[in-house]
Design a protein around this motif. Structure first.
Motif, mmCIF file in Angstrom:
data_model
loop_
_atom_site.group_PDB
_atom_site.id
_atom_site.type_symbol
_atom_site.label_atom_id
_atom_site.label_comp_id
_atom_site.label_asym_id
_atom_site.label_seq_id
_atom_site.Cartn_x
_atom_site.Cartn_y
_atom_site.Cartn_z
ATOM 1 N N LEU A 134 43.581 3.249 18.210
ATOM 2 C CA LEU A 134 44.372 3.479 19.411
ATOM 3 C C LEU A 134 44.589 4.961 19.660
ATOM 4 O O LEU A 134 44.621 5.415 20.800
ATOM 5 N N GLY A 135 44.776 5.722 18.587
ATOM 6 C CA GLY A 135 44.973 7.155 18.723
ATOM 7 C C GLY A 135 43.792 7.838 19.373
ATOM 8 O O GLY A 135 43.944 8.773 20.160
ATOM 9 N N ARG A 136 42.596 7.379 19.059
ATOM 10 C CA ARG A 136 41.393 7.974 19.653
ATOM 11 C C ARG A 136 41.243 7.571 21.119
ATOM 12 O O ARG A 136 40.727 8.330 21.929
ATOM 13 N N ARG A 137 41.721 6.374 21.477
ATOM 14 C CA ARG A 137 41.529 5.862 22.839
ATOM 15 C C ARG A 137 42.660 6.224 23.796
ATOM 16 O O ARG A 137 42.418 6.492 24.967
ATOM 17 N N LYS A 138 43.913 6.214 23.313
ATOM 18 C CA LYS A 138 45.034 6.265 24.250
ATOM 19 C C LYS A 138 46.003 7.410 24.037
ATOM 20 O O LYS A 138 46.712 7.788 24.966
ATOM 21 N N GLY A 139 46.102 7.957 22.855
ATOM 22 C CA GLY A 139 47.074 9.040 22.693
ATOM 23 C C GLY A 139 47.570 9.165 21.275
ATOM 24 O O GLY A 139 47.083 8.521 20.352
ATOM 25 N N ALA A 140 48.572 10.016 21.107
ATOM 26 C CA ALA A 140 49.115 10.304 19.783
ATOM 27 C C ALA A 140 49.768 9.067 19.179
ATOM 28 O O ALA A 140 50.413 8.293 19.875
ATOM 29 N N ILE A 141 49.618 8.889 17.890
ATOM 30 C CA ILE A 141 50.190 7.753 17.174
ATOM 31 C C ILE A 141 51.123 8.268 16.076
ATOM 32 O O ILE A 141 50.728 9.089 15.236
ATOM 33 N N THR A 142 52.362 7.788 16.097
ATOM 34 C CA THR A 142 53.313 8.065 15.019
ATOM 35 C C THR A 142 53.837 6.739 14.515
ATOM 36 O O THR A 142 54.271 5.893 15.306
ATOM 37 N N LEU A 143 53.790 6.531 13.216
ATOM 38 C CA LEU A 143 54.254 5.289 12.621
ATOM 39 C C LEU A 143 55.484 5.586 11.776
ATOM 40 O O LEU A 143 55.437 6.391 10.844
ATOM 41 N N PHE A 144 56.595 4.945 12.113
ATOM 42 C CA PHE A 144 57.839 5.100 11.361
ATOM 43 C C PHE A 144 57.944 3.954 10.364
ATOM 44 O O PHE A 144 57.991 2.782 10.746
ATOM 45 N N LEU A 145 57.979 4.316 9.090
ATOM 46 C CA LEU A 145 58.074 3.327 8.022
ATOM 47 C C LEU A 145 59.524 3.258 7.548
ATOM 48 O O LEU A 145 60.068 4.233 7.031
ATOM 49 N N ILE A 146 60.163 2.102 7.743
ATOM 50 C CA ILE A 146 61.589 1.941 7.481
ATOM 51 C C ILE A 146 61.832 1.557 6.025
ATOM 52 O O ILE A 146 61.176 0.647 5.498
ATOM 53 N N LYS A 147 62.784 2.247 5.406
ATOM 54 C CA LYS A 147 63.162 1.971 4.027
ATOM 55 C C LYS A 147 64.687 1.920 3.907
ATOM 56 O O LYS A 147 65.402 2.485 4.730
ATOM 57 N N HIS A 148 65.162 1.218 2.864
ATOM 58 C CA HIS A 148 66.591 1.240 2.572
ATOM 59 C C HIS A 148 66.972 2.597 1.984
ATOM 60 O O HIS A 148 66.103 3.415 1.638
ATOM 61 N N GLN A 149 68.259 2.827 1.852
ATOM 62 C CA GLN A 149 68.723 4.077 1.261
ATOM 63 C C GLN A 149 68.187 4.216 -0.167
ATOM 64 O O GLN A 149 68.186 3.258 -0.940
ATOM 65 N N GLN A 150 67.740 5.398 -0.469
ATOM 66 C CA GLN A 150 67.233 5.753 -1.800
ATOM 67 C C GLN A 150 65.969 4.978 -2.190
ATOM 68 O O GLN A 150 65.500 5.088 -3.320
ATOM 69 N N GLU A 151 65.401 4.198 -1.287
ATOM 70 C CA GLU A 151 64.175 3.459 -1.599
ATOM 71 C C GLU A 151 62.972 4.384 -1.475
ATOM 72 O O GLU A 151 62.837 5.126 -0.502
ATOM 73 N N THR A 152 62.107 4.356 -2.461
ATOM 74 C CA THR A 152 60.929 5.224 -2.478
ATOM 75 C C THR A 152 59.678 4.390 -2.202
ATOM 76 O O THR A 152 59.642 3.189 -2.491
ATOM 77 N N PRO A 153 58.632 5.009 -1.641
ATOM 78 C CA PRO A 153 57.405 4.252 -1.362
ATOM 79 C C PRO A 153 56.690 3.845 -2.639
ATOM 80 O O PRO A 153 56.721 4.558 -3.650
ATOM 81 N N MET A 154 56.045 2.701 -2.585
ATOM 82 C CA MET A 154 55.263 2.229 -3.718
ATOM 83 C C MET A 154 53.946 2.999 -3.785
ATOM 84 O O MET A 154 53.562 3.685 -2.839
ATOM 85 N N ASP A 155 53.271 2.874 -4.920
ATOM 86 C CA ASP A 155 52.009 3.597 -5.106
ATOM 87 C C ASP A 155 50.988 3.222 -4.047
ATOM 88 O O ASP A 155 50.257 4.086 -3.535
ATOM 89 N N GLU A 156 50.925 1.938 -3.702
ATOM 90 C CA GLU A 156 49.974 1.500 -2.675
ATOM 91 C C GLU A 156 50.315 2.139 -1.334
ATOM 92 O O GLU A 156 49.414 2.545 -0.586
ATOM 93 N N GLU A 157 51.597 2.241 -1.028
ATOM 94 C CA GLU A 157 52.005 2.852 0.232
ATOM 95 C C GLU A 157 51.675 4.336 0.256
ATOM 96 O O GLU A 157 51.288 4.886 1.297
ATOM 97 N N ARG A 158 51.816 5.007 -0.861
ATOM 98 C CA ARG A 158 51.471 6.434 -0.918
ATOM 99 C C ARG A 158 49.990 6.660 -0.615
ATOM 100 O O ARG A 158 49.624 7.588 0.120
ATOM 101 N N SER A 159 49.161 5.816 -1.182
ATOM 102 C CA SER A 159 47.723 5.975 -0.911
ATOM 103 C C SER A 159 47.400 5.658 0.547
ATOM 104 O O SER A 159 46.566 6.324 1.176
ATOM 105 N N LEU A 160 48.081 4.674 1.123
ATOM 106 C CA LEU A 160 47.870 4.341 2.531
ATOM 107 C C LEU A 160 48.346 5.463 3.447
ATOM 108 O O LEU A 160 47.748 5.726 4.489
ATOM 109 N N ILE A 161 49.415 6.141 3.053
ATOM 110 C CA ILE A 161 49.921 7.267 3.850
ATOM 111 C C ILE A 161 48.885 8.393 3.874
ATOM 112 O O ILE A 161 48.649 9.026 4.899
ATOM 113 N N SER A 162 48.251 8.630 2.728
ATOM 114 C CA SER A 162 47.215 9.664 2.671
ATOM 115 C C SER A 162 46.036 9.302 3.562
ATOM 116 O O SER A 162 45.484 10.152 4.274
#
Length: 399
Positions: A344-372
């Motif tokens: 979608l970013g290539r076709r229509k415009g800028a893409i920003t994805l907000f990933l919601i977490k609870h307080q003090q919750e850290t991303p899992m290892d799989e999520e870190r690799s997906l973020i990269s």
């Protein structure tokens, strides 16, 4: 009816028993017992004939619009047409839906002793109102006599509704620079002219409005001259909210509401897509009316989607034609979602994805690799923690 007849028979037997005891036993004590019991028996008989239909019940709500987490104070006023003495009156507000679970610790039931009063009142408090549209439908009123022989109960229908909008935080919306070290470049920005600020004059060009012509400069130069206005950039935003069942869903709704409010408050325009029980798409618009429409929708939205967010982006409801800044709000990150967002970013415009977490919750290892992976494909991932929404436009996760 049989129960009522039986109670009349029982009351008559008690009167007969005390009278017989007084007649056969004689003396002050036995007759005192009979005459002491007689008023209670007469009152019980009169109460059994007392009509509850004459009661007038009025519920007073301070307002009908609330934000999630606010406190509601409900006042109940009762008026009756006579002064018949009531030993007690038990009144209960019957709540429905999510209000029942919120009010489990504190009952909406009240025991009143009106006596001869014609008008009396009661109040109860609901703390931390949950988001949604809530109905107050009816009361149950019960009266009884001191002996417990006769009790009368009646329901009074009195329907009112309140709307509880999602809680929001004050955000300062800033347009993200959609340029990454690894690759893809920015989406196009829609340029508008601020016609309130003229910074100079220039030669007339086809398409210029007639009202822009500077007549003084035209007379001096003997050719049409138009005003040159200051240019400002406006960023239209289209928000897609994930509605799959998730423990973070209320936080997802709250952040989406905060984001919409911040965008519109900045003077930009915003649209919204949600896919819950049904797909709802709101076109990109601005102003206070758009804010009210979107907030009302978010107040009633439920986590009832059967489609993951990447599947929602493939549906026919997702049909935004113009080039805009897309913002996805979700609590679940997947490879399919990143691939779809990148496309979608290539076709229509800028893409920003907000990933919601609870307080003090850290991303899992799989999520870190997906973020990269997302950053490499030109999709900006912003980690948003509950209670710290303001950091969404100042801190970018996954870099």
């Amino acid at each position: 009816m049989l129960k009522k007849v039986w109670k009349f028979i029982l009351l008559f037997l008690l009167i007969l028993l005390t009278f017989s005891y007084a007649m056969f036993q004689g003396g002050f004590v036995s007759w005192f017992l009979f005459y002491s019991f007689l008023p209670f028996a007469i009152y019980s008989t009169a109460l059994s004939l007392y009509p509850l239909g004459g009661l007038e019940i009025k519920r007073v709500l301070p307002k009908t619009d609330y934000n999630a987490g606010e406190t509601l104070k409900v006042s109940v006023h009762i008026k009756r047409p006579d002064r018949f003495p009531l030993f007690y009156l038990l009144i209960e507000e019957k709540l429905e839906g999510t209000l029942v679970s919120v009010q489990q610790s504190k009952s909406t039931k009240a025991l009143l002793f009106p006596g001869f009063q014609r008008e009396f009142s009661n109040e109860y408090i609901i703390k931390e109102l949950p988001r949604g549209e809530h109905s107050f439908r009816w009361f149950t009123v019960k009266v009884g006599d001191p002996l417990g022989l006769f009790e009368k109960e009646k329901q009074f229908a009195l329907e009112e509704k309140i709307i509880v909008y999602p809680a929001y935080s004050e955000l300062v919306y800033q347009h993200f620079e959609n340029q990454f070290d690894q690759g893809l470049t920015a989406s196009r920005e829609r340029v508008q002219r601020d016609t309130t600020i003229a910074v100079g004059v220039r030669e007339y060009q086809p398409g210029d409005r007639f009202s822009w012509i500077n007549w003084k400069a035209t007379a001096k130069r003997n050719e049409f001259m138009t005003k040159e206005f200051e240019q400002r950039q406006s960023h239209d935003v289209f928000i897609v909210m994930d509605c799959v069942p998730d423990p973070h869903f209320e936080t997802v709704v709250s952040f989406t509401a905060s984001l919409i409010r911040a965008v519109l408050k900045k003077g930009a325009q915003a649209g919204l897509l949600t896919a819950s029980k049904t797909n709802n798409s709101f076109p990109i618009r601005g102003g206070e009316s758009q804010l009210q429409v979107l907030f009302y929708h978010l107040a009633k939205i439920e986590a009832k989607s059967n489609l993951s967010l990447d599947k929602v982006l493939e549906t026919d409801s997702f049909s935004v034609q113009q080039t805009v800044s897309f913002m996805l709000v979700t609590a679940q990150l997947s490879k399919g979602l990143i691939e779809k967002a990148s496309f979608l970013g290539r076709r229509k415009g800028a893409i920003t994805l907000f990933l919601i977490k609870h307080q003090q919750e850290t991303p899992m290892d799989e999520e870190r690799s997906l973020i990269s992976v997302a950053n490499a494909r030109g999709v900006r991932i912003v980690m948003v923690h509950e209670g710290n929404f303001a950091a969404a436009f100042s801190e970018v996760s996954g870099r």
